[in-house]
Design an enzyme around this catalytic site. Structure first.
Site, PDB file in Angstrom:
ATOM      1  N   SER A 196      35.378  31.626  45.907  1.00 12.33           N
ATOM      2  CA  SER A 196      34.404  32.004  46.936  1.00 12.33           C
ATOM      3  C   SER A 196      34.973  32.240  48.327  1.00 12.33           C
ATOM      4  O   SER A 196      34.369  32.962  49.119  1.00 12.33           O
ATOM      5  CB  SER A 196      33.316  30.923  47.031  1.00 12.33           C
ATOM      6  OG  SER A 196      33.901  29.663  47.350  1.00 12.33           O
ATOM      7  N   PRO A 210      42.639  25.161  45.028  1.00 13.02           N
ATOM      8  CA  PRO A 210      41.307  24.707  44.618  1.00 13.02           C
ATOM      9  C   PRO A 210      40.487  25.867  44.062  1.00 13.02           C
ATOM     10  O   PRO A 210      40.483  26.964  44.634  1.00 13.02           O
ATOM     11  CB  PRO A 210      40.700  24.167  45.921  1.00 13.02           C
ATOM     12  CG  PRO A 210      41.873  23.870  46.800  1.00 13.02           C
ATOM     13  CD  PRO A 210      42.921  24.876  46.438  1.00 13.02           C
ATOM     14  N   MET A 211      39.782  25.619  42.961  1.00 12.32           N
ATOM     15  CA  MET A 211      39.013  26.681  42.324  1.00 12.32           C
ATOM     16  C   MET A 211      37.927  27.217  43.250  1.00 12.32           C
ATOM     17  O   MET A 211      37.638  28.424  43.246  1.00 12.32           O
ATOM     18  CB  MET A 211      38.393  26.147  41.029  1.00 12.32           C
ATOM     19  CG  MET A 211      37.632  27.201  40.234  1.00 12.32           C
ATOM     20  SD  MET A 211      38.664  28.619  39.765  1.00 12.32           S
ATOM     21  CE  MET A 211      39.703  27.823  38.539  1.00 12.32           C
ATOM     22  N   CYS A 212      37.328  26.332  44.065  1.00  8.79           N
ATOM     23  CA  CYS A 212      36.274  26.798  44.962  1.00  8.79           C
ATOM     24  C   CYS A 212      36.819  27.801  45.971  1.00  8.79           C
ATOM     25  O   CYS A 212      36.147  28.779  46.326  1.00  8.79           O
ATOM     26  CB  CYS A 212      35.624  25.617  45.679  1.00  8.79           C
ATOM     27  SG  CYS A 212      36.774  24.603  46.637  1.00  8.79           S
ATOM     28  N   THR A 213      38.048  27.569  46.437  1.00  9.63           N
ATOM     29  CA  THR A 213      38.678  28.495  47.385  1.00  9.63           C
ATOM     30  C   THR A 213      38.984  29.818  46.707  1.00  9.63           C
ATOM     31  O   THR A 213      38.734  30.900  47.264  1.00  9.63           O
ATOM     32  CB  THR A 213      39.971  27.886  47.950  1.00  9.63           C
ATOM     33  OG1 THR A 213      39.669  26.668  48.616  1.00  9.63           O
ATOM     34  CG2 THR A 213      40.646  28.845  48.917  1.00  9.63           C
TER      35      THR A 213
END
Length: 462
Positions: A241, A235-238
Site C-alpha cells: 500500500s 513489511p508487506m503493508c509497505t
C-alpha cells in the site's frame, strides 16, 4: 594469420618458452617442477625468522608435505572461490577439491576470472578445475558439481583443511556442524587428530571478514551466529500500500503479482536465472513504480532483488582470499601461528582491518556437547516452541523438525519438510506441551537444514 589463430600461436609460444626454461634450469622431467619454481615458498619453510612459530624447525619436509600430501577442500567457486583456488595452486597445494552447485552466468565474468564467455551455462567447479589443471603444471584440482549436503562424513574426513568462500549462512552452518560431528572424544578429552580446521571468508561490497575455526577448540559458526545480519525483508503493508523504494515495487511483483498471474503457466516457479522471468518482473515493476512516481527500477536491480544478490567487488575478494590462503598455508606447514581468530576488513573510507578473538559459547548448540535448556509453561503451545527455534538470535533455524521419546517410543511432534507428515503433525502445533505428553526435564531432538546433526534440547517447565 587470421585474428582467431593469434591466441593459439601465443599459447604455443609460451609452452615452447616454458619447455626451454625447464631444460636450461635443469627441469625435473615430467613432474612439472623446474629449478627455482618453489623458491618463493622455500624462503618461508627452509629458514627461521622473527615471526615463525616458536616450535618451527626449518626443513624441506614441509614443502614436500605441501606438494605431495596435503589435501585441501575449497567450498565455493565464485568470486572468492576463484581467488582462493588461484592462490592455493600457486602456493604449492596440488591436491585440491572444489565443490560448487552453481553454473556460470554472464554477470560472473567481470570478477570470476577463471571463466570465459564460452563457459556460460557450465558448472563453475568443473570449469575452474579445468582452467587450473591446464594452467598450473602438476596441479590436480578435482571438481564436484554438487551441494555440500550430498557428501557424508567419510568424504570430509579425508581433507587436512577446508576453506570456504560461500554466500550462504545456511551452508556455513551446515559444514560447521559436519566438522564438529567428525570430532572424537576419549573420556571427555578431545582427540586433536580428529580436528579438520575450517577457514571461512566472506565479502559484501567493500567489506569482508576471514576467520580460523578449530572445531572443538575455538569459537565455531554457531558461537557467533548473532554476527551475521538478518536477510533484508520489507513489511508487506509497505510493499502493498505504501511503496517508497524501487525495491518495494520489485518485491510486490515478485511476491504478489507472480503467484496471482502465473505468467509462464500454472505452477511454474520464478527462476532468477531465467532472463524471460526477470524481464517480466522488470516490466511489471516499472509499471507499478510509475503509479507511485518512483524512479530507479532497473533490470540489474530487479535481478539483484529477485536473486538476493550480494554486491561484490573484485578487490575485496582478492584481499579476503589472500588472508584465507595465507591461513591455510600457516596451518598446513605449522611454520607460523595462525590467526586468532577473526579478522574484519573495511575499505569504504580508507583501509581498515581489525583482528579479535571470538570466544566460544559455553552453551553453543553445535560445539558445547551439552543439551540446550529451554523454558516454557506447560500450557504453552508447540507453535511457541517452533517460533522460538526459528526466531531466537542464537538458533535461527529454518524448518525445525521436533521429535521426542514418549512412552518409550520416538514420536515426531512436527515435521514440515515432508508434505504428508506436515499435514499429519500440523494439529500438534495448537496443542499445549502438557497435552502432547511432555514433562519437565523432557529431551527434545530437533533436526534442521542448518546442521547435519540433531540438536538436543532439555525442556524445563516454568
Amino acid at each position: 594469420m587470421a585474428d582467431g589463430e593469434e591466441p593459439e600461436k601465443k599459447r604455443r609460444r609460451i609452452e615452447e618458452l616454458l619447455a626451454e626454461k625447464m631444460a636450461v634450469d635443469g627441469g625435473c622431467g615430467d613432474t612439472g617442477d623446474w629449478e627455482g619454481r618453489w623458491n618463493h615458498v622455500k624462503k618461508f619453510l627452509e629458514r627461521s625468522g622473527p615471526f615463525t612459530h616458536p616450535d618451527f624447525e626449518p626443513s624441506t619436509e614441509s614443502l614436500q608435505f605441501l606438494l605431495d600430501t596435503c589435501k585441501v577442500l575449497v567450498i565455493g567457486a565464485g568470486g572468492l572461490g576463484c581467488e582462493l583456488l588461484k592462490n592455493l595452486a600457486l602456493s604449492g597445494f596440488r591436491q585440491i577439491h572444489v565443490i560448487d552447485m552453481d553454473t556460470i552466468d554472464v554477470s560472473n565474468l567481470n570478477r570470476q576470472f577463471l571463466f570465459r564467455p564460452k563457459d556460460v551455462g557450465r558448472p563453475k567447479a568443473e570449469v575452474a578445475a579445468e582452467f587450473l589443471n591446464d594452467r598450473v603444471p602438476n596441479c590436480n584440482v578435482v571438481p564436484h558439481f554438487n551441494k555440500i549436503q550430498d557428501f557424508n562424513d567419510t568424504f570430509y574426513r579425508q581433507f587436512h583443511i577446508i576453506v570456504c568462500g560461500l554466500d550462504s549462512i545456511i551452508a556455513r552452518r551446515w559444514i560447521n556442524g559436519m566438522l564438529i560431528s567428525l570430532l572424537n572424544y576419549e573420556d571427555g578429552v578431545l582427540d586433536p587428530s580428529s580436528i579438520v580446521p575450517l577457514i571461512d571468508g566472506g565479502t559484501e561490497g567493500f567489506k569482508g571478514n576471514a576467520r580460523v575455526i578449530l572445531p572443538g577448540m575455538t569459537a565455531c559458526i554457531e558461537c557467533t551466529l548473532e554476527l551475521y545480519p538478518p536477510q533484508v525483508n520489507f513489511p508487506m503493508c509497505t510493499i502493498a500500500s505504501m511503496p517508497r523504494l524501487p525495491e518495494h515495487c520489485i518485491e510486490y511483483v515478485r511476491m504478489l503479482q507472480w503467484p496471482k498471474e502465473q505468467p509462464f503457466g500454472d505452477g511454474v516457479p520464478l527462476d532468477g536465472d531465467d532472463p524471460e522471468h526477470i524481464q517480466w518482473i522488470f516490466q511489471k515493476s516499472i509499471e507499478r513504480a510509475s503509479q507511485y512516481n518512483i524512479r530507479g527500477v532497473t533490470y540489474r536491480l530487479t535481478q539483484g532483488v529477485v536473486k538476493r544478490i550480494i554486491p561484490a567487488v573484485a578487490s575485496t575478494n582478492a584481499v579476503i582470499a589472500a588472508v584465507c590462503a595465507t591461513e591455510v598455508f600457516k596451518i598446513a606447514t605449522s611454520a607460523y601461528i595462525p590467526l586468532n581468530n577473526y579478522l574484519v576488513f573495511n575499505d569504504v573510507d580508507g583501509l581498515y582491518t581489525y583482528t579479535f578473538e571470538a570466544e566460544r559459547k559455553e552453551n553453543c548448540p553445535a560445539c558445547s556437547q551439552l543439551p540446550q535448556n529451554i523454558q516454557f509453561s506447560p500450557s504453552a503451545k508447540l507453535q511457541e516452541v517452533l517460533d522460538y527455534l526459528t526466531n531466537s538470535a542464537s538458533l535461527q533455524m529454518k524448518s525445525p523438525a521436533i521429535t521426542a521419546t514418549l512412552e518409550g517410543k520416538n514420536r515426531t511432534l512436527y515435521l514440515q519438510s515432508v508434505t504428508s507428515i506436515e499435514e499429519r503433525t500440523r494439529p500438534n502445533l495448537s496443542k499445549t506441551l502438557k497435552e502432547l505428553g511432555l514433562v519437565d526435564g523432557q529431551e527434545l531432538a530437533v533436526a534442521d537444514v542448518t546442521t547435519p546433526q540433531t540438536v538436543l534440547f532439555k525442556l524445563h517447565f516454568t
